[in-house]
Design a protein around this motif. Structure first.
Motif, PDB file in Angstrom:
ATOM      1  N   ASN A   2     -14.802  19.472 -36.919  1.00 16.66           N
ATOM      2  CA  ASN A   2     -14.603  18.027 -36.889  1.00 16.66           C
ATOM      3  C   ASN A   2     -15.182  17.408 -35.621  1.00 16.66           C
ATOM      4  O   ASN A   2     -15.420  18.095 -34.625  1.00 16.66           O
ATOM      5  CB  ASN A   2     -13.104  17.712 -36.949  1.00 16.66           C
ATOM      6  N   ASN A   3     -15.392  16.096 -35.666  1.00 13.88           N
ATOM      7  CA  ASN A   3     -15.811  15.375 -34.459  1.00 13.88           C
ATOM      8  C   ASN A   3     -14.707  15.429 -33.413  1.00 13.88           C
ATOM      9  O   ASN A   3     -13.518  15.473 -33.754  1.00 13.88           O
ATOM     10  CB  ASN A   3     -16.092  13.907 -34.782  1.00 13.88           C
ATOM     11  N   PHE A   4     -15.072  15.399 -32.149  1.00 14.70           N
ATOM     12  CA  PHE A   4     -14.051  15.379 -31.096  1.00 14.70           C
ATOM     13  C   PHE A   4     -14.617  14.803 -29.811  1.00 14.70           C
ATOM     14  O   PHE A   4     -15.827  14.726 -29.611  1.00 14.70           O
ATOM     15  CB  PHE A   4     -13.495  16.790 -30.832  1.00 14.70           C
ATOM     16  N   GLU A   5     -13.694  14.354 -28.946  1.00  9.67           N
ATOM     17  CA  GLU A   5     -13.999  14.000 -27.562  1.00  9.67           C
ATOM     18  C   GLU A   5     -13.105  14.846 -26.672  1.00  9.67           C
ATOM     19  O   GLU A   5     -11.958  15.117 -27.015  1.00  9.67           O
ATOM     20  CB  GLU A   5     -13.728  12.513 -27.294  1.00  9.67           C
ATOM     21  N   THR A 211     -15.473  27.083 -36.985  1.00  3.76           N
ATOM     22  CA  THR A 211     -15.004  26.883 -35.603  1.00  3.76           C
ATOM     23  C   THR A 211     -15.228  28.163 -34.794  1.00  3.76           C
ATOM     24  O   THR A 211     -14.409  28.543 -33.962  1.00  3.76           O
ATOM     25  CB  THR A 211     -13.521  26.488 -35.590  1.00  3.76           C
ATOM     26  N   GLY A 260     -12.342  20.264 -32.124  1.00  3.36           N
ATOM     27  CA  GLY A 260     -12.987  20.115 -33.424  1.00  3.36           C
ATOM     28  C   GLY A 260     -12.215  20.657 -34.604  1.00  3.36           C
ATOM     29  O   GLY A 260     -12.798  20.841 -35.673  1.00  3.36           O
TER      30      GLY A 260
END
Length: 298
Positions: A2-5, A211, A260
Motif C-alpha cells: 500500500n501507499n505510505f508516508e 511486502t 505499506g
C-alpha cells in the motif's frame, strides 16, 4: 504493497553513559531556564543515582527539573491528571520520561493534556487528535514497549485500558544506555522481550501482498531478539546482548515494520482487556498467553 508516508524525527542517542548528556540534548529544543517535568516510576531511579545524574545534567544545561514520581505498570489516568496539574502549576515547557513504556506513555499523556482545555481522557474515548503537546524526551530504563520512538500512548482508567496516538508525542530525543538494563529482574526481561516481539508480529502477520522488504527486515529483527534474549537469560549483564535487544525493541514499535501494509493488533487488543481487568498482569506476560492462542485460531 500500500501507499505510505513515513517520518521519524526522534533523535536516538545510544551507548554507555549517554544519559549524562540529556540536558544538552534537550536544550536543542527547550529554551534556557525552562522548567522540565521529570517523570519516573518507583524508587529504583533514585536509589541507583540515575535521577540525580539526570537532574545534574539538566541543571548544567540551565534547565529546571521538577520531579514527579510514582508511575505504575499499566499507568493510570489519575496519575496523568495529577501530572497535568503539576506541569501547569510550574509552567513546564517539556516532559522528560525516565523509565520504560509505562513512564513514557504517562509522560506523553501529560504532554497532550497540559494545553488541552478538556479532559485528557477525551483523546482515548472520543478518539480526537491533539493539536498541541509539550515536547517529550526520554531516558529508557526498560526496553520493551518501544514508546521512546513511537507515536502511541496507552493509559488505564479503572477497568478500561485504551490507546491514543499522535506524531506530536513522538519523543524528540531518546537516550538508550544498555548498562541501565543490567539490574532488571528476570520477570521484566522476559516480559520485555515478548512485548517487542509482539510489536513486530502484529505487523508481520498481514494479509497485504508483496511486502517482501519489510517482511525480511522483521524476520531478521525477530531472530535477533530471540537469540539475544536467551543470552540475557544466562547473563543479564551481557552488554552486547542488551545492545541488540535495546535497539531491536526501540525500532519494533516506531512504525518501520508496518510500512505499506495493514496491521493487525488483535493480540494487543485482547491483552489490554486482561491487564485492565487485573492491573497486576504484566503486559508482556499477558501477550505470551494471548499470542499463541491467536496464532492457533487464525
Amino acid at each position: 504493497m500500500n501507499n505510505f508516508e513515513y517520518s521519524n524525527p526522534t533523535r536516538l542517542v545510544f551507548g554507555k553513559g549517554e544519559e549524562s548528556r540529556i540536558g544538552e540534548l534537550m536544550r536543542a529544543r527547550v529554551p534556557a531556564m525552562s522548567p522540565v517535568l521529570v517523570v519516573y516510576g518507583g524508587g529504583s531511579a533514585k536509589a541507583s543515582g540515575l535521577l540525580e545524574r539526570i537532574s545534574e545534567s539538566l541543571k548544567a544545561a540551565d534547565l529546571v527539573p521538577i520531579e514527579f514520581g510514582g508511575v505504575t505498570p499499566n499507568p493510570q489516568l489519575s496519575f496523568v491528571q495529577k501530572g497535568i496539574l503539576l506541569a501547569r502549576e510550574h509552567r513546564v515547557k517539556a516532559i522528560l520520561a525516565v523509565g520504560g513504556g509505562s513512564v513514557i506513555d504517562a509522560s506523553k499523556a501529560i504532554a497532550i493534556g497540559v494545553p488541552y482545555v478538556g479532559d485528557v481522557w477525551d483523546f482515548f474515548t472520543k478518539k480526537i487528535m491533539p493539536t498541541e503537546a509539550l515536547p517529550v524526551a526520554a531516558v529508557l530504563t526498560l526496553p520493551a514497549a518501544g514508546s521512546e520512538q513511537s507515536i502511541r500512548i496507552v493509559i488505564s482508567n479503572g477497568d478500561r485500558k485504551l490507546g491514543a496516538g499522535s506524531p506530536l508525542v513522538r519523543p524528540f530525543v531518546s537516550v538508550i544506555d544498555p548498562e541501565l538494563f543490567f539490574t532488571l529482574p528476570e520477570k521484566q526481561i522476559r516480559a520485555g522481550v515478548i512485548d517487542m516481539m509482539s510489536h513486530i508480529m502484529e505487523r508481520y502477520f498481514t494479509q497485504t501482498k508483496n511486502t517482501d522488504f519489510v517482511d525480511g527486515q522483521a524476520e531478521s529483527a525477530m531472530k535477533t531478539i530471540m537469540k539475544n534474549g536467551l543470552k540475557l537469560k544466562k547473563n543479564p549483564k551481557d552488554y552486547d546482548a542488551w545492545c541488540q535487544i535495546g535497539l531491536a525493541g526501540s525500532f519494533a514499535h516506531n512504525g518501520y515494520y508496518g510500512l505499506g501494509q495493514v496491521e493487525d493488533w488483535a493480540s494487543h487488543g485482547m491483552e489490554h482487556e486482561l491487564s485492565a481487568w487485573d492491573t497486576t498482569i504484566t503486559h508482556g506476560e499477558g501477550l505470551a498467553v494471548v499470542i499463541p492462542a491467536w496464532m492457533k485460531y487464525v
